[in-house]
Design an enzyme around this catalytic site. Structure first.
Site, short mmCIF file in Angstrom:
data_model
loop_
_atom_site.label_atom_id
_atom_site.label_comp_id
_atom_site.label_asym_id
_atom_site.label_seq_id
_atom_site.Cartn_x
_atom_site.Cartn_y
_atom_site.Cartn_z
N GLY A 1 11.83 -41.30 -37.68
CA GLY A 1 12.07 -41.09 -36.25
C GLY A 1 12.88 -42.22 -35.65
N GLY B 1 8.63 -35.25 -38.02
CA GLY B 1 8.33 -36.03 -39.22
C GLY B 1 7.58 -37.30 -38.88
CB CYS C 1 1.76 -33.72 -37.10
SG CYS C 1 2.04 -32.14 -36.28
CD GLU D 1 7.07 -32.38 -30.90
OE1 GLU D 1 5.92 -32.81 -31.12
OE2 GLU D 1 7.45 -31.97 -29.80
#
Length: 491
Positions: free
Chosen positions: A206, A201, A258, A223
């Site tokens: 995070g 995310g 991403c 990630e």
């Protein structure tokens, strides 16, 4: 009143999370998840999920994101299938202890590295690739012999519901669970002690995940993302380069990926040619009215739509649009949009775009682009289009990113022999293929000895002769050892 009590029971809170984790620890403690047979059976069942329910998965992704069936299959379903098949093919080899060399100081002995499961794993997934990014880490966690809890994203509710249903039907519920919900449920999960947390995310969440993990000294695999640049040199096959940029940007969930290109850097001289090529190929791909195209995903929800419009409508940005800018608020659609020479202090250049907007920055010399990239945070990916060998070498040597691709975009994700992960603010840790197995394993060092060859030199009382011999054993060659044994000094 009865219905209120019923609703309260449905809510998943910290007590429920604790109970679930204790149950999973009991299952893991029994040893069942460590066997090859259990791992193999669960991986085969996960493969069946993808093979037997393809249309349901495609329908869920269409409901959540209007994701084209082509992208749903190629970028999610087929990639999960490949991940399962590779793990099944290589599992015995991955599980085998790895021989390690020993030194003269432990002679006679042998050593090996044993991969053992970490325990109970929490996987918190993302909404943009809600099928793949939920189950791909699960493949690694299962292959490594762990119990797993999967928390899909509530922003992709159809896929989340389908995952809960299919995992419940196909997987061993004593060791693999799915928890649906939003912030409250995720918070309840994060309060518990896990043996590793894998989160996909944004950096803001995070940090929350990492803070929660730190309370229990739990390791994390993050990630995240970042502003993934594309450097475009002159003297290239411009049509091929343009097509590859487009498919990496708008052909990946309409920029909501991403590793999608976030911005382009090229020279002032080459920018007009690049813009013309992008305009031409975008019309070839998505037609004159891309808002009507069935080959573009929609924006995930109204909040993200509003965020993107805010980036686009900022005073210092809105006048820089050279293509696109059309939007359909009702259907949450924004046309592929190219912006030329946006200000570097604009909002769009200071946060990850995660949508169909693509700024182009210009420099005098293409070599200057590397300093521009390195002046920001480290991205998850970086791309270069060039035929210049020295430029390629300089790119690989100087640009720090999770992964690099030369003369294409995003394809490193499909290479199972490469690790996928970030660096710095784009994440920590990596997975895919064998790296997934390693990510959820502890590498245990093991040394074996017998009772022969017991050297008195290591035991008290300590003497100068023993010290001399130990120094020779640890740092000297064979001549030094002989001298020490006979008490000879160096001439």
């Amino acid at each position: 009143m009865a219905s209120t009590v019923e609703e309260q029971k449905v809510h998943f809170d910290s007590k429920d999370a604790l109970t679930m984790v204790e149950e999973l620890r009991g299952s893991y403690g029994s040893g069942k998840t460590r066997s090859y047979e259990w791992r193999e059976s669960q991986l085969k069942n996960l493969l069946k999920v993808a093979e037997h329910h393809e249309q349901e998965i495609v329908d869920a992704l269409r409901s959540d994101l209007s994701k084209p069936e082509f992208e749903a299959y190629v970028q999610e379903i087929s990639m999960l299938k490949n991940s399962c098949k590779l793990a099944l093919k290589e599992l015995r080899n991955w599980m085998k202890p790895e021989k390690a060399k020993t030194s003269i100081t432990t002679f006679p002995s042998s050593a090996e590295i044993v991969s053992e499961p970490l325990g109970v794993i929490l996987i918190i997934s993302a909404w943009n690739y809600p099928f793949l990014l939920s189950l791909d880490p699960v493949v690694g966690a299962i292959a490594a012999g762990n119990a797993v809890v999967l928390k899909p994203s509530e922003l992709a509710p159809a896929t989340s519901s389908l995952l809960a249903k299919l995992v419940g039907e196909y997987m061993d519920s004593s060791s693999i669970r799915v928890v649906e919900g939003a912030v409250a449920e995720t918070s309840a999960l994060l309060e518990q002690k896990w043996d590793k947390i894998c989160y996909t995310g944004n950096g803001r969440v995070g940090r929350i995940v990492m803070t929660s993990a730190a309370k229990h000294l739990t390791p994390v695999l993050l990630e995240l993302g970042g502003k993934s640049p594309v450097v475009v040199d002159s003297g290239i096959n411009l049509q091929v380069a343009t097509r590859r940029i487009i498919v990496g940007k708008w052909g990946c969930n309409n920029g909501q990926a991403c590793i999608a290109p976030d911005y382009i850097v090229t020279t002032k001289d080459f920018a007009p040619k690049l813009v013309d090529s992008l305009k031409r190929e975008l019309e070839n791909f998505y037609g004159e009215n891309p808002l009507e195209s069935k080959d573009l995903s929609r924006i995930v929800n109204s909040n993200h739509f509003a965020r993107l419009i805010k980036l686009l409508d900022e005073d210092k940005v809105s006048g820089k649009i050279v293509l696109g800018g059309e939007r359909d608020k009702t259907n949450l659609r924004i046309a592929p949009t190219i912006l030329l020479d946006v200000s570097r202090d604009s909002l769009i250049m200071n946060e990850e775009i995660f949508g169909p907007l693509l700024p182009i920055l210009t420099v005098d010399r293409v070599e200057e682009s590397f300093d521009l990239i390195n002046s920001g945070t480290k991205p998850l990916a970086a791309y270069l289009f060039t035929n210049n060998k020295k430029l390629k070498e300089n790119f690989v040597r100087t640009v720090s990113a999770g992964g690099l691709v030369v003369n294409d975009t995003t394809i490193h994700l499909a290479v199972p022999s490469l690790p996928f992960g970030g660096v710095g603010e784009s994440g920590m840790g990596s997975y895919h293929g064998k790296f997934s197995f390693d990510a959820f394993s502890h590498k245990k060092a093991v040394v074996y000895r017998g009772f022969a060859g017991d050297a008195s030199v290591r035991y008290p009382p300590y003497t100068k002769g023993k010290l001399r011999l130990l120094k020779a054993l640890i740092g000297g060659g064979i001549l030094s050892i002989i001298r020490a044994l006979f008490g000879w000094s160096k001439a």
